[in-house]
Enzyme design. Structure first.
Site, PDB file in Angstrom:
ATOM      1  N   LYS A  53       0.844  -1.204   0.000  1.00 52.02           N
ATOM      2  CA  LYS A  53       0.000   0.000   0.000  1.00 52.02           C
ATOM      3  C   LYS A  53       0.874   1.247   0.000  1.00 52.02           C
ATOM      4  CE  LYS A  53      -3.807  -2.465   2.059  1.00 52.02           C
ATOM      5  NZ  LYS A  53      -4.500  -2.923   3.260  1.00 52.02           N
ATOM      6  N   GLN A  97      -5.006  -1.791   9.437  1.00 50.57           N
ATOM      7  CA  GLN A  97      -4.786  -3.097   8.813  1.00 50.57           C
ATOM      8  C   GLN A  97      -5.333  -4.203   9.715  1.00 50.57           C
ATOM      9  OE1 GLN A  97      -3.386  -3.619   5.665  1.00 50.57           O
ATOM     10  NE2 GLN A  97      -4.060  -5.723   6.003  1.00 50.57           N
ATOM     11  N   ASP A 120     -11.496   2.357   3.645  1.00 50.84           N
ATOM     12  CA  ASP A 120     -11.808   0.936   3.446  1.00 50.84           C
ATOM     13  C   ASP A 120     -13.305   0.729   3.221  1.00 50.84           C
ATOM     14  OD1 ASP A 120      -9.673  -0.820   3.293  1.00 50.84           O
ATOM     15  OD2 ASP A 120      -9.326  -0.812   5.457  1.00 50.84           O
TER      16      ASP A 120
END
Ligand code: NDP
Length: 282
Positions: A53, A97, A120
């Site tokens: 990422k 995460q 997200d």
């Protein structure tokens, strides 16, 4: 023999567009869009995802702010960090995460993220908006799949789509996005009776179970589009949910694993960061 959907090429094309928009944003507002990535502990797979990422951010001109917290971080400490990131003007997106160490309460942490920074798309506010047909920040894997289908010219309207898996991050939002485009949806899960017959009825199959090669080639209707989300680490490397070598003989289009859905997922995280940045400036 079906055509293999090349997720890497599509991701590269989309990232060029994102780079242009990130630069235009920076030129106009005097700062780059910013993504904060929070990693807790030493999980190897998570560390790889976070590295990828970060690399993608650098490639596209998005500033990444990295927070690598100790394995023993408390709920109070991580919530304090989320509050700090929510308040910062240079942070447009916040990504925590997953999975998190067991002492941390995932739901409470994800809900603490400002919905306008929820890149997200996991916050109940954003999932609710999607359900209402007013999507803003949508989970990255399903939006990446929609992008792939569109780029390959797949006609979704009126088609029968079968989704295997009902998670909040893949299966459910995938179903809603396909339904918004007028597909008729069937969602399958571990209690579904006669899964092969369900799959056989599908014009579009999206497999998201994490069970290596459980979808057999003979289950695929001739001409169907097959999207394989699953990623499992096996002795022979990374494999998907679909038995690719058999299924390609029936599918008209099919994604490989690796190199299919995965590259698009990270790319849509960047897309969401640009969208979020746009909502933070006037
Ligand atoms: P979850 O474990 O949350 O969900 C798996 C789903 O599969 C559940 O709904 C489960 O049913 C269903 N399932 C499991 N076994 C069967 C079976 N035998 N028959 C029918 N359905 C079954 O997984 P995620 O949605 O988070 O992820 C799915 C896979 O996709 C994983 O391999 C993950 O690594 C991968 N992934 C890949 C991404 C990418 O970018 N390529 C991004 C996100 C995920 P039930 O609800 O009944 O338990």
């Amino acid at each position: 023999m079906g055509i293999i959907i090349d997720g890497k090429v599509l991701a590269e094309k989309k990232r060029e567009d994102i780079s242009r928009r990130a630069k235009a944003f920076a030129d106009k507002y005097g700062r780059s869009p910013g993504l904060a990535v929070v990693l807790v502990g030493e999980d190897q797979a998570s560390a790889v995802y976070v590295r990828n990422k970060k690399r993608a951010c650098i490639q596209t001109g998005i500033t990444s702010f990295d927070y690598h917290l100790d394995e023993n971080t408390t709920q109070k400490e991580i919530l304090a960090l989320i509050d700090e990131l929510n308040a910062r003007d240079d942070v447009d997106g916040i990504l925590v995460q997953l999975p998190l160490p067991s002492q941390l309460i995932e739901e409470e942490i994800l809900v603490r993220i400002d919905p306008s920074k929820d890149v997200d798309g996991f916050h109940p506010y954003n999932l609710g908006r999607l359900l209402m047909g007013e999507p803003s920040l949508v989970p990255c894997t399903p939006t990446g799949i929609m992008y792939m289908l569109d780029e390959y010219g797949v006609d979704i309207d009126g088609k029968d789509a079968v989704i295997i898996g009902r998670s909040n991050i893949v299966g459910k939002p995938m179903a809603i996005l396909l339904m918004m485009r007028h597909a008729t949806i069937t969602i399958c899960h571990s209690h579904t009776k006669d899964l092969p017959a369900r799959v056989k009825s599908a014009d579009i199959v999206v497999a998201a179970t994490g069970r290596p090669h459980m979808i057999k080639g003979g289950w695929i209707k001739d001409g169907a589009v097959v999207i394989d989300v699953g990623i499992s680490r096996t002795e022979s490397g990374l494999v998907g949910d679909v038995d690719f070598d058999e299924a390609i003989n029936h599918a008209s289009l099919i994604t490989p694993v690796p190199g299919g859905v995965g590259p698009m997922t990270i790319t849509m995280l960047l897309e969401n960061t640009i969208v979020a940045a746009g909502s933070h400036v006037s």
